[in-house]
Design an enzyme around this catalytic site. Structure first.
Site: not given
Length: 477
Positions: A162, A268
């Site tokens: 991320e 995710e």
């Protein structure tokens, strides 16, 4: 849960049907979970159980739920060793022994790296950007070489986690441009491919619904000469906005493919563990949408830490109940695994146990395009008895909802109560190959023609009864 759309006249995507386990998803599409916490949970005495209450190895349980891939995060020098090199190798060996595909997620930190923090590992503090690139390469090489020595070959390697604003802040931040971040990405990419030349490398950022964020990030990396193969994203909608977020995520994925010529992956996903039915629908829909990405460039979907329950680490987006069993939300993966082997659709069915509360059987379907579609939905209970099935649901109730309200639009208790409809159901059932029901049985069925939209069918027991049912959904056109 929904299964991926399949072309049958008008497009239908069926959800929440637990399909037979003999069909498996193509290895080209990852149906997976990040279960990086599993060894730490096991060391704390946490146990995992299948739907029947039998204790299971967590990796084997994930595979039984239709998953073919496992994602494992790597930290540089973590407290307690959890998610460090040795722990990752041990988990990867367990996944590989089951024939599962593996994604290695490098955080390049001693702990969590995410949009809010990208902390330099303690051992790397004080390094300049060139030394950080050397450290990234060395760490990547060490972990992947250890995997190789253990006989494990990952399919994908994620270069950072991320990294919405770069990694290894402040030097690797994008706040002053993309040059330093690109240097770090390339160091990780090149090191990964030196150990495993065919591995696919991923740059991963959050908020898959935000195409403008993705354009900003990957325009910057592309202009700076970043080397990587796949654009990864996270997606964590809530129980009400998931249809919108899924559609926006699909738009982002298709844009990334068209704009940069890259493959895409949803690395995710998650939803609050209490929202079982919305989570099931969300998962099936995002799997279907990822599979529908232009040119087959959607590589897969991973649920983040579904095995968490009982307040583990304060995380509330797992997909296990308080007794350590997977919730029905994860049936979306089993459905997708089975559906992935099909090139055409005529019918889908599964035998399931209908309980009470959230443990009823749920099916959804999406009718897309511009034309109505006729669907036969059957809930067999008593009709199963002659086939040697015991403990059947004595009196199924079948209800059909649209997703707008949701609003109940049709229901059936006993299929033979309306003679003319019973005759039509029997005729269509024979034509599509459904087994015959005894006249006057308490099984339930709906034969409906529906406009394009999202619908959900539910099977429950009349007066709270429980038992085994067979859910069938047929294309009746």
């Amino acid at each position: 849960m929904k299964i991926p759309p399949l072309l049958v006249g008008a497009l239908i995507a069926l959800v929440a049907i637990a399909l037979p386990s003999h069909a498996t998803a193509s290895p080209a599409f990852a149906l997976g979970a990040d279960i990086s916490w599993v060894t730490q949970m096991e060391s704390s005495g946490v146990k995992f159980y299948d739907a029947g209450g039998t204790q299971q190895d967590c990796f084997a349980l994930m595979k039984s739920l239709g998953m073919n891939s496992i994602r494992l995060r790597v930290w540089v020098n973590p407290a307690g060793g959890w998610c460090g090199q040795d722990d990752v190798v041990a988990k990867a060996k367990r996944a590989a022994a089951l024939g599962m595909h593996i994604l290695i997620d490098f955080h390049y930190s001693d702990s969590w790296a995410d949009p809010g923090k990208q902390n330099v590992p303690a051992a790397w503090i004080g390094a300049d950007i060139n030394q950080l690139a050397t450290d990234v390469a060395a760490h990547t090489t060490a972990v992947l070489s250890a995997l190789k020595a253990a006989g494990v070959t990952p399919d994908w390697v994620q270069i950072g986690n991320e990294t919405n604003s770069g990694m290894l802040w402040p030097l690797g931040s994008t706040s002053s441009g993309f040059a330093n971040f690109t240097l770090l990405v390339n160091a990780g990419n090149d090191a990964a491919k030196a150990v495993f030349p065919s591995v696919k490398t991923i740059v991963h950022i959050s908020n898959g619904y935000d195409d403008s964020l993705f354009r900003w990030m990957f325009d910057g990396l592309t202009a700076a000469g970043a080397r990587f193969d796949v654009i990864g994203m996270s997606l964590y909608p809530d129980s009400t906005d998931w249809p919108e977020k899924d559609s926006e995520c699909l738009d982002t994925m298709n844009d990334m493919v068209a704009r940069y010529g890259k493959q895409v992956m949803v690395c995710e996903v998650g939803m609050d563990s209490s929202a079982v039915q919305p989570s099931r629908a969300f998962l099936a829909d995002i799997i279907a949408k990822t599979r529908s990405v232009a040119g087959g460039a959607g590589l897969g979907v991973f649920y983040w830490e579904p095995e968490c329950y009982g307040g583990w680490q304060g995380y509330t987006k797992g997909a296990f109940d308080s007794t350590g069993k997977p919730t029905l939300a994860l049936n979306a993966f089993k459905v997708a695994a089975s559906a992935g082997a099909r090139s055409t659709f005529t019918s889908i069915s599964s035998r399931s146990y209908v309980g009470t509360g959230d443990n009823i059987e749920v099916a959804g379907f999406v009718i897309s395009g511009s034309s109505p579609k006729t669907v036969l939905i059957r809930a067999s209970g008593p009709a199963l008895t002659p086939y040697g099935v015991s403990g059947v649901l004595s009196d199924p109730m079948l209800e059909l909802y649209d997703q707008v309200g949701p609003t109940l639009i049709a229901s059936d208790d006993n299929w033979g109560d309306n003679p003319s409809m019973a005759a039509a159901i029997a005729t269509v059932g024979k034509r599509v190959g459904a087994f015959a029901w005894p006249a006057g049985s308490k099984d339930a069925a709906l034969l409906v023609t529906l406009d394009p939209g999202i619908y959900t069918a539910q099977v429950k027991g009349v007066n709270g009864a429980t038992g085994v049912t067979l859910m069938e959904v047929y294309d009746a056109d």
